[in-house]
Design a protein around this motif. Structure first.
Motif, PDB file in Angstrom:
ATOM      1  N   LEU A 200      29.580  40.312  32.912  1.00 54.90           N
ATOM      2  CA  LEU A 200      30.361  39.086  32.721  1.00 54.90           C
ATOM      3  C   LEU A 200      29.690  37.874  33.365  1.00 54.90           C
ATOM      4  CD1 LEU A 200      33.988  40.394  33.305  1.00 54.90           C
ATOM      5  CD2 LEU A 200      33.017  39.568  31.170  1.00 54.90           C
ATOM      6  N   ALA A 201      29.167  38.033  34.571  1.00 60.39           N
ATOM      7  CA  ALA A 201      28.512  36.914  35.253  1.00 60.39           C
ATOM      8  C   ALA A 201      27.235  36.502  34.528  1.00 60.39           C
ATOM      9  CB  ALA A 201      28.207  37.288  36.699  1.00 60.39           C
TER      10      ALA A 201
ATOM     11  N   VAL B  30      32.668  48.888  38.302  1.00 58.73           N
ATOM     12  CA  VAL B  30      33.201  47.555  38.590  1.00 58.73           C
ATOM     13  C   VAL B  30      32.056  46.562  38.731  1.00 58.73           C
ATOM     14  CG1 VAL B  30      34.443  46.170  40.297  1.00 58.73           C
ATOM     15  CG2 VAL B  30      35.319  48.406  39.643  1.00 58.73           C
ATOM     16  N   VAL B  31      31.017  46.952  39.458  1.00 58.00           N
ATOM     17  CA  VAL B  31      29.863  46.067  39.639  1.00 58.00           C
ATOM     18  C   VAL B  31      29.140  45.853  38.317  1.00 58.00           C
ATOM     19  CG1 VAL B  31      27.622  45.848  40.775  1.00 58.00           C
ATOM     20  CG2 VAL B  31      29.596  46.644  42.066  1.00 58.00           C
ATOM     21  N   LEU B  32      29.022  46.905  37.509  1.00 57.50           N
ATOM     22  CA  LEU B  32      28.371  46.765  36.206  1.00 57.50           C
ATOM     23  C   LEU B  32      29.134  45.802  35.307  1.00 57.50           C
ATOM     24  CD1 LEU B  32      26.198  47.680  34.161  1.00 57.50           C
ATOM     25  CD2 LEU B  32      27.768  49.507  33.497  1.00 57.50           C
ATOM     26  N   GLY B  33      30.446  45.952  35.248  1.00 56.04           N
ATOM     27  CA  GLY B  33      31.248  45.045  34.425  1.00 56.04           C
ATOM     28  C   GLY B  33      31.170  43.611  34.914  1.00 56.04           C
ATOM     29  N   ALA B  34      31.213  43.425  36.220  1.00 58.85           N
ATOM     30  CA  ALA B  34      31.128  42.078  36.781  1.00 58.85           C
ATOM     31  C   ALA B  34      29.755  41.467  36.547  1.00 58.85           C
ATOM     32  CB  ALA B  34      31.439  42.119  38.272  1.00 58.85           C
ATOM     33  N   THR B  35      28.717  42.283  36.626  1.00 57.95           N
ATOM     34  CA  THR B  35      27.366  41.776  36.394  1.00 57.95           C
ATOM     35  C   THR B  35      27.190  41.331  34.954  1.00 57.95           C
ATOM     36  OG1 THR B  35      26.533  43.284  38.084  1.00 57.95           O
ATOM     37  CG2 THR B  35      24.929  42.358  36.568  1.00 57.95           C
TER      38      THR B  35
ATOM     39  N   VAL C 231      32.705  36.728  43.066  1.00 64.98           N
ATOM     40  CA  VAL C 231      34.038  36.380  42.561  1.00 64.98           C
ATOM     41  C   VAL C 231      34.391  37.246  41.356  1.00 64.98           C
ATOM     42  CG1 VAL C 231      35.369  34.536  41.453  1.00 64.98           C
ATOM     43  CG2 VAL C 231      33.993  34.042  43.476  1.00 64.98           C
ATOM     44  N   THR C 232      33.426  37.482  40.482  1.00 65.62           N
ATOM     45  CA  THR C 232      33.687  38.290  39.294  1.00 65.62           C
ATOM     46  C   THR C 232      33.951  39.744  39.658  1.00 65.62           C
ATOM     47  OG1 THR C 232      32.179  36.816  38.126  1.00 65.62           O
ATOM     48  CG2 THR C 232      32.869  38.771  36.967  1.00 65.62           C
ATOM     49  N   VAL C 233      33.269  40.270  40.671  1.00 65.88           N
ATOM     50  CA  VAL C 233      33.560  41.633  41.139  1.00 65.88           C
ATOM     51  C   VAL C 233      35.004  41.712  41.627  1.00 65.88           C
ATOM     52  CG1 VAL C 233      33.078  43.293  42.987  1.00 65.88           C
ATOM     53  CG2 VAL C 233      31.209  42.326  41.681  1.00 65.88           C
ATOM     54  N   PHE C 234      35.437  40.714  42.371  1.00 69.46           N
ATOM     55  CA  PHE C 234      36.819  40.681  42.850  1.00 69.46           C
ATOM     56  C   PHE C 234      37.803  40.626  41.686  1.00 69.46           C
ATOM     57  CE2 PHE C 234      40.491  38.076  44.177  1.00 69.46           C
ATOM     58  CZ  PHE C 234      41.031  38.928  45.125  1.00 69.46           C
ATOM     59  N   VAL C 235      37.521  39.781  40.699  1.00 70.27           N
ATOM     60  CA  VAL C 235      38.425  39.633  39.554  1.00 70.27           C
ATOM     61  C   VAL C 235      38.486  40.918  38.736  1.00 70.27           C
ATOM     62  CG1 VAL C 235      38.706  38.421  37.350  1.00 70.27           C
ATOM     63  CG2 VAL C 235      38.214  37.130  39.423  1.00 70.27           C
ATOM     64  N   VAL C 236      37.341  41.548  38.495  1.00 74.72           N
ATOM     65  CA  VAL C 236      37.329  42.792  37.713  1.00 74.72           C
ATOM     66  C   VAL C 236      38.064  43.895  38.466  1.00 74.72           C
ATOM     67  CG1 VAL C 236      35.811  44.615  36.836  1.00 74.72           C
ATOM     68  CG2 VAL C 236      35.268  42.230  36.393  1.00 74.72           C
ATOM     69  N   ASP C 237      37.895  43.966  39.769  1.00 75.76           N
ATOM     70  CA  ASP C 237      38.581  44.985  40.565  1.00 75.76           C
ATOM     71  C   ASP C 237      40.095  44.779  40.540  1.00 75.76           C
ATOM     72  OD1 ASP C 237      38.725  47.227  42.201  1.00 75.76           O
ATOM     73  OD2 ASP C 237      38.586  46.036  44.043  1.00 75.76           O
TER      74      ASP C 237
ATOM     75  N   PHE D  49      24.766  29.914  43.644  1.00 70.16           N
ATOM     76  CA  PHE D  49      25.957  29.906  42.795  1.00 70.16           C
ATOM     77  C   PHE D  49      26.035  31.159  41.922  1.00 70.16           C
ATOM     78  CE2 PHE D  49      26.332  25.107  43.185  1.00 70.16           C
ATOM     79  CZ  PHE D  49      27.471  25.183  43.974  1.00 70.16           C
ATOM     80  N   ALA D  50      24.901  31.687  41.493  1.00 70.85           N
ATOM     81  CA  ALA D  50      24.907  32.916  40.696  1.00 70.85           C
ATOM     82  C   ALA D  50      25.406  34.093  41.524  1.00 70.85           C
ATOM     83  CB  ALA D  50      23.510  33.189  40.151  1.00 70.85           C
ATOM     84  N   VAL D  51      24.954  34.189  42.767  1.00 72.65           N
ATOM     85  CA  VAL D  51      25.411  35.270  43.646  1.00 72.65           C
ATOM     86  C   VAL D  51      26.894  35.102  43.958  1.00 72.65           C
ATOM     87  CG1 VAL D  51      25.162  36.238  45.963  1.00 72.65           C
ATOM     88  CG2 VAL D  51      23.133  35.711  44.615  1.00 72.65           C
ATOM     89  N   LEU D  52      27.317  33.874  44.213  1.00 70.03           N
ATOM     90  CA  LEU D  52      28.730  33.615  44.484  1.00 70.03           C
ATOM     91  C   LEU D  52      29.599  33.957  43.274  1.00 70.03           C
ATOM     92  CD1 LEU D  52      30.827  32.448  46.470  1.00 70.03           C
ATOM     93  CD2 LEU D  52      30.412  30.225  45.409  1.00 70.03           C
ATOM     94  N   SER D  53      29.137  33.608  42.086  1.00 72.39           N
ATOM     95  CA  SER D  53      29.919  33.933  40.891  1.00 72.39           C
ATOM     96  C   SER D  53      29.987  35.439  40.669  1.00 72.39           C
ATOM     97  CB  SER D  53      29.334  33.238  39.661  1.00 72.39           C
ATOM     98  OG  SER D  53      28.100  33.808  39.299  1.00 72.39           O
TER      99      SER D  53
END
Length: 77
Positions: free
Chosen positions: A58-59, A51-56, A30-36, A23-27
């Protein structure tokens, strides 16, 4: 019975750990997609690393915030 209970507890803890990791990897995905998408809506074109840094961040904050309340003992009423 004590040994079987111990193995059952170990198995359930391992399964729960794998499910939480999935679930952590899935979130994160999803967060990478949302941030992008949010960056493109805002007219920004950041590098993929940002983008990956911001998503990481947030997750990780969501995972920590979700598990924080369970660490405190309940008060008796």
């Amino acid at each position: 019975m004590g040994i079987l209970d111990a193995f059952g507890s170990l198995a359930s803890a391992l399964i729960a750990g794998f499910v939480m990791l999935a679930f952590a990897v899935l979130s994160l995905f999803v967060t990478v997609f949302v941030v992008d998408i949010a960056a493109s809506i805002g007219g920004l074109n950041p590098d993929d690393g940002f983008v990956v840094l911001g998503a990481t961040i947030l997750a990780a904050a969501a995972i920590v915030a979700g598990g924080t309340g369970f660490a405190l003992p309940e008060e008796s009423s």
